[in-house]
Design an enzyme around this catalytic site. Structure first.
Site, short mmCIF file in Angstrom:
data_model
loop_
_atom_site.label_atom_id
_atom_site.label_comp_id
_atom_site.label_asym_id
_atom_site.label_seq_id
_atom_site.Cartn_x
_atom_site.Cartn_y
_atom_site.Cartn_z
N ARG A 1 -15.94 11.38 28.44
CA ARG A 1 -15.15 11.18 27.23
C ARG A 1 -15.89 11.64 25.98
NH1 ARG A 1 -11.59 6.81 29.58
NH2 ARG A 1 -10.02 6.32 28.05
N ARG B 1 2.98 -1.23 29.30
CA ARG B 1 2.03 -1.75 30.28
C ARG B 1 1.44 -3.07 29.81
NH1 ARG B 1 -2.89 2.02 32.16
NH2 ARG B 1 -3.67 1.51 30.08
N LYS C 1 -3.50 9.32 33.63
CA LYS C 1 -4.69 9.65 34.43
C LYS C 1 -4.82 8.70 35.62
CE LYS C 1 -7.63 9.09 31.03
NZ LYS C 1 -6.83 8.72 29.85
N ARG D 1 -7.55 3.73 19.87
CA ARG D 1 -7.97 4.47 21.06
C ARG D 1 -7.59 5.95 20.94
NH1 ARG D 1 -5.10 0.60 25.21
NH2 ARG D 1 -5.60 2.13 26.81
N ARG E 1 -3.99 -6.59 29.82
CA ARG E 1 -5.10 -5.89 29.16
C ARG E 1 -5.02 -6.07 27.66
NH1 ARG E 1 -6.00 0.09 31.62
NH2 ARG E 1 -6.86 0.35 29.52
P1 B4P Z 1 -2.26 5.70 32.59
O1 B4P Z 1 -2.01 6.82 31.65
O2 B4P Z 1 -2.35 5.99 34.01
O3 B4P Z 1 -3.53 5.01 31.99
P2 B4P Z 1 -4.92 5.72 31.68
O4 B4P Z 1 -4.77 7.04 30.99
O5 B4P Z 1 -5.67 5.73 32.95
O6 B4P Z 1 -5.43 4.65 30.68
P3 B4P Z 1 -6.57 4.53 29.62
O7 B4P Z 1 -7.12 5.85 29.18
O8 B4P Z 1 -5.96 3.68 28.58
O9 B4P Z 1 -7.62 3.61 30.28
P4 B4P Z 1 -9.11 3.71 30.76
O10 B4P Z 1 -9.15 2.69 31.80
O11 B4P Z 1 -9.57 5.07 31.12
O12 B4P Z 1 -1.11 4.67 32.44
C1 B4P Z 1 -0.56 4.26 31.20
C2 B4P Z 1 0.84 3.72 31.43
O13 B4P Z 1 1.75 4.81 31.48
C3 B4P Z 1 1.03 2.94 32.73
O14 B4P Z 1 1.80 1.79 32.48
C4 B4P Z 1 1.81 3.89 33.62
O15 B4P Z 1 2.66 3.24 34.52
C5 B4P Z 1 2.60 4.69 32.61
N1 B4P Z 1 2.92 6.04 33.08
C6 B4P Z 1 2.09 6.87 33.76
N2 B4P Z 1 2.71 8.04 34.02
C7 B4P Z 1 3.99 7.93 33.47
C8 B4P Z 1 5.10 8.82 33.40
N3 B4P Z 1 5.07 10.05 33.94
N4 B4P Z 1 6.19 8.40 32.74
C9 B4P Z 1 6.23 7.16 32.18
N5 B4P Z 1 5.21 6.27 32.23
C10 B4P Z 1 4.09 6.66 32.87
O16 B4P Z 1 -9.97 3.27 29.48
C11 B4P Z 1 -9.90 2.00 28.87
C12 B4P Z 1 -11.06 1.80 27.90
O17 B4P Z 1 -12.33 1.80 28.63
C13 B4P Z 1 -11.29 2.87 26.83
O18 B4P Z 1 -10.49 2.66 25.68
C14 B4P Z 1 -12.82 2.70 26.54
O19 B4P Z 1 -13.06 1.61 25.68
C15 B4P Z 1 -13.40 2.37 27.89
N6 B4P Z 1 -13.90 3.56 28.62
C16 B4P Z 1 -13.41 4.04 29.79
N7 B4P Z 1 -14.08 5.15 30.17
C17 B4P Z 1 -15.01 5.38 29.20
C18 B4P Z 1 -16.00 6.39 29.00
N8 B4P Z 1 -16.16 7.39 29.86
N9 B4P Z 1 -16.79 6.34 27.89
C19 B4P Z 1 -16.66 5.34 27.01
N10 B4P Z 1 -15.73 4.35 27.13
C20 B4P Z 1 -14.91 4.36 28.21
#
Ligand code: B4P
Length: 192
Positions: free
Chosen positions: A89, A128, A14, A146, A134
């Site tokens: 979420r 990552r 995302k 998660r 993190r």
């Molecule tokens: P991404 O996949 O981009 O990470 P994300 O989904 O944005 O992360 P996440 O859901 O964990 O975090 P968030 O900040 O929303 O990347 C992951 C890895 O994959 C990276 O290293 C990237 O380089 C790699 N990658 C990407 N695409 C790739 C591909 N095609 N091939 C290979 N590798 C690839 O949330 C973090 C925490 O915040 C949650 O657990 C929660 O506690 C809190 N939170 C956030 N929003 C919330 C909400 N709305 N309500 C309640 N809690 C919330």
């Protein structure tokens, strides 16, 4: 105004895809994860409260993130559209978002759901974790927690928007550019 939700489990890409989409479509990027991490870095009361949940892989309470999104929407009245990344979420967050957008006389245009297998998610997040600093990416038990939270509370959000025929699945495995092209194809179809 065209508003997008980028949906998917933790590690589905995302954040990665959002960075490219906001540039191409000139959207305002709203990532609740990024906002929460900046509150933690600033050691604000909100950040300190959120950290307790995030470090354990749990969702932060709805009222906290809904308040954050509400004030972020207020701050950018001139945006051409919003890209919501990691929000909503829960069902409660989805209903609150619909109400907030209605006040702005707009709505969600499309929900793009990235599909990635669980083992790939775990591997990406552990990778990552080696560089991101993190806490929630460093420990396989927290990563699995998660993913459990996602299945327990977040998949319902896709069901909520499915009632309005707004959800489209996009394969989330492959190169970042291939996935980006699939997302753009769907957005272009909806914008026309
Ligand atoms: P991404 O996949 O981009 O990470 P994300 O989904 O944005 O992360 P996440 O859901 O964990 O975090 P968030 O900040 O929303 O990347 C992951 C890895 O994959 C990276 O290293 C990237 O380089 C790699 N990658 C990407 N695409 C790739 C591909 N095609 N091939 C290979 N590798 C690839 O949330 C973090 C925490 O915040 C949650 O657990 C929660 O506690 C809190 N939170 C956030 N929003 C919330 C909400 N709305 N309500 C309640 N809690 C919330």
């Amino acid at each position: 105004m065209f508003n997008i939700i980028l949906f998917g489990p933790p590690g589905s890409g995302k954040g990665t895809q959002s960075e490219k989409l906001v540039l191409k479509y000139d959207l305002k990027h709203l990532s609740t994860g990024d906002i929460l991490r900046s509150e933690i870095a600033g050691q604000t009361p909100l950040g300190l409260e959120a950290k307790n949940f995030m470090d354990k892989g749990q969702l932060v309470p709805d009222e906290v993130v809904i308040g954050m999104i509400s004030s972020a929407l207020e701050k950018t009245p001139q945006a051409k559209g919003f890209l919501f990344d990691g929000f909503p979420r829960t069902d409660t967050q989805a209903e609150a978002l619909d109400k907030l957008l209605k006040l702005k006389q707009t709505e969600i245009g499309v929900v793009l759901a990235l599909l990635v297998s669980e083992e790939e998610l775990v591997q990406r997040l552990l990778n990552r974790g080696q560089t991101s600093g993190r806490v929630d990416d460093n420990n396989v038990d927290v990563i699995r927690a998660r993913i459990v939270e996602y299945h327990k509370k977040t998949t319902a959000v896709a069901d909520y928007y499915r009632k309005f025929n707004k959800v489209f699945n996009v394969p989330g495995e492959g190169s970042v550019d291939e996935i980006f092209a699939s997302l753009c194809a769907k957005i272009d179809e909806k914008i026309q």
